[in-house]
Structure formats: structure tokens, C-alpha cells
Motif scaffolding. Structure first.
Motif: not given
Length: 131
Positions: A59, A67-69, A114-115
Motif C-alpha cells: 500500500w 492518515k492521508t487517504q 484500491k492500492h
């Protein structure tokens, strides 16, 4: 009108800046005997699973702000298992398995969506970097 345009421009800037705003990869592993420990039932027979760690994901992360998405690149191509050579596919089947559900290709596709699409790598490079 001007106020709504300003919001659109700010959103666009944030969206573009978060696509590549990472400085490391967090490589996540899983240990089959723990993941499939009863009462959890896994699709893969626990007796047949290796007693070694397997990859769960790689990831992209921003270590300065964990915490950054990170946002997947909307222009990244869809997952295509046919892009892997036979040797690469065998390596993934050995190291990066879906032990919970037993569907490796679907699992890889979910990880890519997602990643991988946020990694700035092409599909093959994203999966093979962990080998």
C-alpha cells in the motif's frame, strides 16, 4: 457562480495532488494459520497452507501524514491478469494468495483497484515489486 467554480478548482487540485502524494510502500503480510484460525473458515484448507507469511498487500503511504487517504488514479487501466507472464502469475499464486476466499484473481484485482492504481506504477510493476 464564482463561488462554486472556486470549489471545483480546489477539489480538482486536492484530487490531483493526492494521487501521487506518498513516499513509501507499506508491505502487509498475513500468516495463514492465524488468519484461518477457527472459528473462521477459509476457502483454502488450513492443512494445505504454508506455515510462512504470505503477502496481503503493498500500500502506498505518506509517512509524513499516515492518515492521508490516497486516491486511485482514475485513468489507470483496469486489472488484466493476462498482462502477467506465466512465471509472474505462478509467483503471485505462491506468494500473494487469497486464503480467505480462494479467488486469487479477484483478490489481486481488488488490491490493484484500491492500492495499485494509487502507486504510480503499471500493474505488473506494482505486483512484482514485492517479489
Amino acid at each position: 457562480m464564482a463561488h462554486s467554480m472556486k470549489l471545483i478548482l480546489i477539489f480538482s487540485f486536492l484530487f490531483i495532488s493526492t494521487i501521487s502524494a506518498f513516499d513509501a510502500y507499506m508491505v502487509v503480510s498475513q500468516y495463514p494459520p492465524t488468519v484461518c484460525k477457527p472459528p473462521r473458515v477459509c476457502a483454502v484448507n488450513l492443512e494445505l497452507l504454508p506455515r510462512t507469511f504470505l503477502l496481503y498487500g503493498a500500500w502506498p503511504v505518506d509517512t509524513t501524514n499516515p492518515k492521508t487517504q490516497l486516491i486511485a488514479d482514475p485513468n489507470a487501466p483496469a486489472f488484466d491478469v493476462n498482462l502477467f507472464s506465466e512465471a509472474q502469475k505462478q509467483m503471485l499464486e505462491h506468494m500473494w494468495r487469497d486464503i480467505k476466499n480462494g479467488d486469487d484473481i479477484k483478490f489481486w484485482e481488488e488490491q490493484w483497484d484500491k492500492h495499485g492504481k494509487a502507486s504510480n506504477l503499471d500493474q505488473v510493476a506494482y505486483f512484482i515489486m514485492t517479489a
